[in-house]
Design a protein around this motif. Structure first.
Motif, PDB file in Angstrom:
ATOM      1  N   ASP A 290       0.831  -1.205   0.000  1.00 29.67           N
ATOM      2  CA  ASP A 290       0.000   0.000   0.000  1.00 29.67           C
ATOM      3  C   ASP A 290       0.867   1.257   0.000  1.00 29.67           C
ATOM      4  OD1 ASP A 290      -2.297  -1.477  -0.030  1.00 29.67           O
ATOM      5  OD2 ASP A 290      -2.646  -1.373   2.139  1.00 29.67           O
ATOM      6  N   LEU A 291       1.955   1.218   0.782  1.00 31.26           N
ATOM      7  CA  LEU A 291       2.860   2.365   0.801  1.00 31.26           C
ATOM      8  C   LEU A 291       3.505   2.585  -0.561  1.00 31.26           C
ATOM      9  CD1 LEU A 291       4.678   1.873   4.227  1.00 31.26           C
ATOM     10  CD2 LEU A 291       3.242   3.825   3.594  1.00 31.26           C
ATOM     11  N   ALA A 292       3.957   1.470  -1.165  1.00 33.46           N
ATOM     12  CA  ALA A 292       4.638   1.581  -2.458  1.00 33.46           C
ATOM     13  C   ALA A 292       3.690   2.084  -3.535  1.00 33.46           C
ATOM     14  CB  ALA A 292       5.219   0.225  -2.853  1.00 33.46           C
ATOM     15  N   LYS A 293       2.469   1.582  -3.514  1.00 33.39           N
ATOM     16  CA  LYS A 293       1.502   2.019  -4.523  1.00 33.39           C
ATOM     17  C   LYS A 293       1.144   3.487  -4.328  1.00 33.39           C
ATOM     18  CE  LYS A 293      -0.619  -2.519  -5.195  1.00 33.39           C
ATOM     19  NZ  LYS A 293      -1.830  -3.350  -4.999  1.00 33.39           N
ATOM     20  N   GLY A 294       1.237   3.935  -3.081  1.00 35.41           N
ATOM     21  CA  GLY A 294       0.905   5.325  -2.800  1.00 35.41           C
ATOM     22  C   GLY A 294       2.055   6.284  -3.003  1.00 35.41           C
TER      23      GLY A 294
ATOM     24  N   LEU B 123      10.150   4.019  -0.971  1.00 37.00           N
ATOM     25  CA  LEU B 123      11.459   4.066  -0.320  1.00 37.00           C
ATOM     26  C   LEU B 123      11.335   3.924   1.189  1.00 37.00           C
ATOM     27  CD1 LEU B 123      13.316   6.847  -2.355  1.00 37.00           C
ATOM     28  CD2 LEU B 123      13.268   4.372  -2.728  1.00 37.00           C
ATOM     29  N   GLN B 124      10.197   4.302   1.752  1.00 36.98           N
ATOM     30  CA  GLN B 124      10.007   4.170   3.196  1.00 36.98           C
ATOM     31  C   GLN B 124       9.910   2.713   3.627  1.00 36.98           C
ATOM     32  OE1 GLN B 124       6.875   6.551   4.868  1.00 36.98           O
ATOM     33  NE2 GLN B 124       7.212   8.234   3.422  1.00 36.98           N
ATOM     34  N   THR B 125       9.635   1.831   2.686  1.00 38.42           N
ATOM     35  CA  THR B 125       9.480   0.411   3.032  1.00 38.42           C
ATOM     36  C   THR B 125      10.798  -0.343   2.974  1.00 38.42           C
ATOM     37  OG1 THR B 125       9.073  -0.388   0.769  1.00 38.42           O
ATOM     38  CG2 THR B 125       7.188   0.521   1.966  1.00 38.42           C
ATOM     39  N   LEU B 126      11.897   0.332   2.594  1.00 34.72           N
ATOM     40  CA  LEU B 126      13.149  -0.373   2.350  1.00 34.72           C
ATOM     41  C   LEU B 126      13.960  -0.603   3.620  1.00 34.72           C
ATOM     42  CD1 LEU B 126      14.505   1.237  -0.947  1.00 34.72           C
ATOM     43  CD2 LEU B 126      13.099  -0.816  -0.660  1.00 34.72           C
ATOM     44  N   HIS B 127      14.732  -1.673   3.568  1.00 40.27           N
ATOM     45  CA  HIS B 127      15.701  -1.968   4.618  1.00 40.27           C
ATOM     46  C   HIS B 127      16.792  -0.890   4.605  1.00 40.27           C
ATOM     47  CE1 HIS B 127      18.861  -4.167   6.778  1.00 40.27           C
ATOM     48  NE2 HIS B 127      17.891  -4.940   7.257  1.00 40.27           N
TER      49      HIS B 127
ATOM     50  N   VAL C 288       9.683   0.276  -6.232  1.00 38.54           N
ATOM     51  CA  VAL C 288      10.842   0.899  -5.590  1.00 38.54           C
ATOM     52  C   VAL C 288      11.686   1.657  -6.596  1.00 38.54           C
ATOM     53  CG1 VAL C 288      12.997   0.438  -4.374  1.00 38.54           C
ATOM     54  CG2 VAL C 288      10.909  -0.795  -3.724  1.00 38.54           C
ATOM     55  N   LEU C 289      11.960   1.037  -7.732  1.00 39.27           N
ATOM     56  CA  LEU C 289      12.873   1.650  -8.691  1.00 39.27           C
ATOM     57  C   LEU C 289      12.281   2.876  -9.359  1.00 39.27           C
ATOM     58  CD1 LEU C 289      14.461  -1.555 -10.183  1.00 39.27           C
ATOM     59  CD2 LEU C 289      15.570   0.166  -8.775  1.00 39.27           C
TER      60      LEU C 289
END
Length: 923
Positions: free
Chosen positions: A170-174, A178-182, A215-216
């Motif tokens: 959901d974060l990535a689609k929104g 980058l906030q979801t990355l390690h 992500v990219l």
């Protein structure tokens, strides 16, 4: 390297690579920042990407690949540059350089165990529990989750992981990917930003329709919007994908700028030539009974719906009466319209098939409802096409809305029977679903029997050089539906079933088959001692710490390894090497393991038992067999499909339709040396509708295919290796299956009788001469033709525009196809030999000189539409018809003598019934 202008490329580009470079150069000059190139395995994508970097961009580059093997390949190809270039390359995400090759995982690794992420995941979990009625409110949901965490921590972690993924998605689609990355991935991206990357090369970029792509898309912006080069052998299939991911992928890469067609690489000598072959089987008797039962049960339901049920007070009308009422009142789902035209525009499928359905029951249509189009009443319309739109509306708008529970049960019965045939009625319409009948066809027992016939013929043709690979969907059936478990055991259609079949046939057992999947290695018992010995040597040489053990399974052994190094990556490499050497000459495996990334260039026989139809998977699989083998310069690969057909049943051509879908994006060379995309390159009788004549002559088709596998030199010659591939297709027409040959041309001195081929060419000549005379095509256009298997004739124009070719092929189709409301018709007559008193008694050597000729009517043909607008134009066509084909006058067919003649000739069976196909080919 501070001065990228000193960077030089010392390799040599292939012609197809040079073509791609010209396109890229034009795109860069036009200011494009996104480049998208499709090139098949073995085409040199790596070299192409390096050339673009070295000669055209000349800035720090980041190459991303789906696995470490491909990552290393990019770094290894820096040998095409000066030695100092290799010193400025890196495969370490912690120390990027002028040339950095990494995996996608290194820059897209999601964070795990983050407090904020876990909190969001638990909130989502709570919301789902409340939404589904499992909890009354947040407090109760939290208590339930806490209890699960304490009492069943394994399940808790599994479910929390699923909700973490949902939160990240959901974060990535929104736009917060980058906030979801390690933290390690974020740190790598920041180091790359400091490197001032000017080009990102995304290899096998079809993998980016998901998390990596999300992500990219943001990472590229973080890195300063560098130039993007997407490279892939197989563009992704949009079907079944998230709509946002599809839109993001296409926005990120744009349209494909250049696609390297496989035939070009074959003709250039960079891929091995190949031929596509097919073997047809019929279901076994138990399978046929199951398929027939599905049809019969459904027919019984339809018959019951059509019967009057006046004794059931309160229920709605039976099916025919309800259809009549809906057509009469023009009632839509929630409103009605005033005219049938408006009704048909709103619901065309029901409007057409409802009329066909009533007429099939000899029911009258409402007074203001016109009859359906004539072509919908033909015998070629599948029954399912009539049933589904009608029953879908009857169930959703009739039975389900009835207040009577008996109607609800009728609706459930219809839905159940339709599901057996692969159609699911939902709340919003009818959709395809998994069909038990289709499953039985896909995994028919006869397919593994056919496997032995195919490999036996290939062994006869190739001898010890054979290297065969058999690919299935899975090792064993993981889950069996209750409605087919009496037909499909746990191995049906899987790799193990194929492996067992090879061992019990004396010919294929001699191939020493080995099965290799993600969890299992099975070895023919004849081979086991030798294989274990060679395997131990290979493992030792590679420094692998593995102890092998062969466990007998009755007729074969299961190869097990003990030690930390025994894993699919190691044992697949081991078995592949032994296959390359010829210790085993037949591998059986699954497409997940023997697909993308797997390489064994000695494969010369591929048998595809999978049900996969997406272009990405099909092209990856076929790409395995067409690698060049330096030790076998005349290599030609045979790619086989095994297809089960039972066209007399509703779903009996499902497997054939899969065959069509597999070949939809595949190029192949035809028997007349033309290159064609689609199923027609396998045989001219194969179309996108049904196989013409195959079921009547199944054994003949199979015999033809088996004979072809031994004619590799002929097939290789058809490719005309060394000639350039012309990437612009021409419009062609193919005619076969009853062109009307027989009799003699009715002209003086004609001693050879008409054949289907010679007649087809003569009629085409008449058409082309008329087009020339009327200046409807360029004077340079000339007729080319070739005869294909099954007495099909292919015709096309050379030195003609696309428009000219379309006019010509359409005219040929009309002249040789069935009469469909012709405006003008023209008779074709032939000379027939008649015995005389002398010819009856003389020996044949003399009798032929005393037979007499007489003319008889052979067939009535349509005057092509383009010539039928005016009498003067019709007369021009008649003139050339009389020159090339036959005496005869063109007649107006809508009334009088011409109309009567059409009916008379139809009744006598003297109208064309040839199969006519229009298609694009490369010549």
């Amino acid at each position: 390297m501070s001065d990228f202008n000193e960077l030089g490329f010392s390799g040599t580009l292939r012609p197809s690579q040079q073509d791609a470079i010209e396109i890229v150069d034009a795109q860069l000059r036009a200011g494009e920042r996104r480049l998208h190139i499709v090139a098949p395995p073995g085409s040199g994508k790596t070299v192409l990407g390096l050339y673009i970097w070295a000669e055209m961009v000349r800035k720090p580059v980041l190459v991303l690949s789906p696995n470490s093997a491909i990552q290393a390949q990019w770094a290894a190809r820096l040998d095409l540059f000066s030695p100092e270039c290799s010193a400025l390359s890196s495969t370490d995400p912690k120390s990027p350089d002028a040339f950095t090759s990494l995996t996608y995982q290194s820059v897209t690794l999601p964070r795990r165990g983050d407090d904020d992420l876990d909190a969001s995941a638990r909130l989502l979990w709570e919301a789902r529990l409340i939404e589904k009625g499992e909890s009354e409110g947040p407090a109760e949901a939290r208590a339930w989750i806490d209890a699960m965490c304490q009492n069943n921590p394994d399940y808790y972690e599994t479910r929390l992981g699923a909700y973490r993924k949902d939160v990240r998605d959901d974060l990535a689609k929104g736009g917060d990917a980058l906030q979801t990355l390690h933290s390690s991935s974020l740190a790598t991206l920041m180091r790359l930003k400091e490197q001032e990357v000017g080009l990102i090369i995304l290899d096998e970029c079809h993998h980016l329709m998901g998390h990596w792509g999300r992500v990219l898309a943001e990472a590229a912006e973080l890195l300063g919007d560098p130039l993007i080069l997407g490279l892939t052998a197989t563009p992704p299939d949009d079907k079944g994908r998230d709509a946002d991911d599809v839109a993001r992928y296409h926005a990120f890469f744009g349209t494909v700028d250049y696609e390297v067609p496989v035939p070009a690489l074959v003709k250039e000598g960079f891929l091995a030539p190949y031929q596509d072959l097919v073997y047809f089987v019929r279901p076994t008797d138990p399978e046929l009974r199951f398929i027939a039962r599905a049809d019969h049960e459904f027919e019984h339901v339809v018959a019951d719906l059509c019967r009057a049920h006046t004794e059931d007070a309160g229920t709605i009308e039976n099916l025919p009466d309800w259809i009549y009422k809906v057509l009469d009142t023009k009632q839509l789902a929630s409103s009605s319209v005033s005219s049938f035209q408006a009704f048909s525009r709103r619901d065309p499928a029901f409007a057409d098939m409802a009329r066909v359905f009533l007429i099939s029951l000899n029911r009258e249509l409402p007074p203001d409802v016109p009859p359906p189009p004539a072509d919908l009443l033909g015998a070629g319309v599948p029954v399912i096409s009539m049933w589904v739109p009608v029953l879908d509306r009857y169930v959703r708008h009739g039975l389900r809305l009835s207040p009577d529970p008996r109607d609800h049960q009728r609706a459930a019965d219809v839905v159940s029977r339709l599901r057996m045939l692969g159609m699911q009625i939902t709340e919003t319409g009818c959709q395809p679903c998994a069909s038990p009948v289709s499953r039985v066809m896909a995994y028919a027992r006869a397919k593994v029997d056919a496997l032995c016939e195919i490999l036996g013929a290939e062994l006869d043709a190739l001898g010890p050089k054979i290297r065969a690979v058999v690919v299935s969907d899975f090792e064993k059936t993981s889950a069996i539906r209750d409605d087919v478990d009496d037909l499909l055991d746990e191995e049906a259609g899987g790799a193990v079933a194929a492996f067992r079949a090879l061992l019990v046939d004396a010919r294929t057992d001699g191939l020493d088959p080995v099965l290799v999947t993600g969890s299992t290695v099975l070895v023919d018992d004849d081979l086991t001692p030798r294989l274990v010995l060679e395997a131990e040597r290979w493992l030792t040489a590679g420094g692998h710490e593995v102890v092998l053990n062969a466990v007998s399974r009755g007729g074969f052994h299961e190869l097990r390894g003990k030690g930390r190094d025994w894993c699919p990556r190691v044992y697949v490499g081991l078995i592949t090497e032994l296959f390359q050497r010829g210790l085993t000459r037949c591998l059986v495996g699954t497409r997940g393991l023997l697909g993308e990334g797997w390489d064994a260039n000695k494969i010369n026989v591929l048998v595809d038992l999978t049900t996969v139809t997406t272009s990405m998977s099909v092209n990856q699989l076929r790409g395995r067999s067409i690698r060049l083998d330096p030790s076998e310069p005349t290599k030609l690969a045979n790619n086989w499909d095994v297809i089960c057909i039972a066209g007399e049943f509703t779903k009996g051509l499902d497997d054939y339709r899969r065959f069509i879908a597999k070949h939809e994006t595949l190029f192949g060379v035809c028997d007349d040396s033309a290159v064609e995309k689609g199923v027609g390159h396998v045989h001219a009788a194969f179309t996108d509708i049904q196989p013409e004549g195959v079921e009547e002559s199944l054994q003949l088709f199979n015999a033809d295919m088996l004979a072809r596998c031994g004619q590799r030199d002929v097939a290789r010659e058809r490719w005309r290796i060394g000639e350039p591939f012309v990437a612009s297709p021409v419009r062609a027409v193919e005619v076969g299956g009853g062109g009307g040959g027989g009799g003699f041309p009715p002209f003086d001195g004609m001693s050879d009788p008409w054949t289907d081929a010679s007649l087809t060419v003569a009629i085409s000549q008449a058409i082309l001469r008329t087009l020339h005379e009327l200046k409807l095509v360029a004077p340079s256009a000339t007729l080319k033709n070739g005869v294909r298997a099954g007495d099909y004739v292919r015709l096309y124009l050379k030195n003609a525009s696309t428009e000219d070719s379309e006019v010509f092929t359409r005219s040929v189709r009309e002249a040789l196809g069935p009469l469909h409301r012709p405006r003008y018709v023209i008779m074709r007559v032939v000379d027939e030999l008649q015995e005389t008193v002398l010819s009856r008694f003389l020996p044949e050597l003399l009798a032929k000189f005393f037979r007499k000729r007489r003319q008889k009517r052979a067939m009535l043909h349509m005057v092509p539409t383009i010539f039928a607008s005016k009498k003067e134009i019709v007369a021009v066509y008649q003139h050339f018809w009389n020159q090339c084909v036959s005496p005869g006058a063109a007649l107006y067919a809508h009334r009088g003598e011409g109309e009567d003649l059409v009916e008379e000739m139809r009744a006598a069976g003297l109208t064309p019934h040839a199969h006519v196909h229009e298609k694009d080919v490369f010549v």
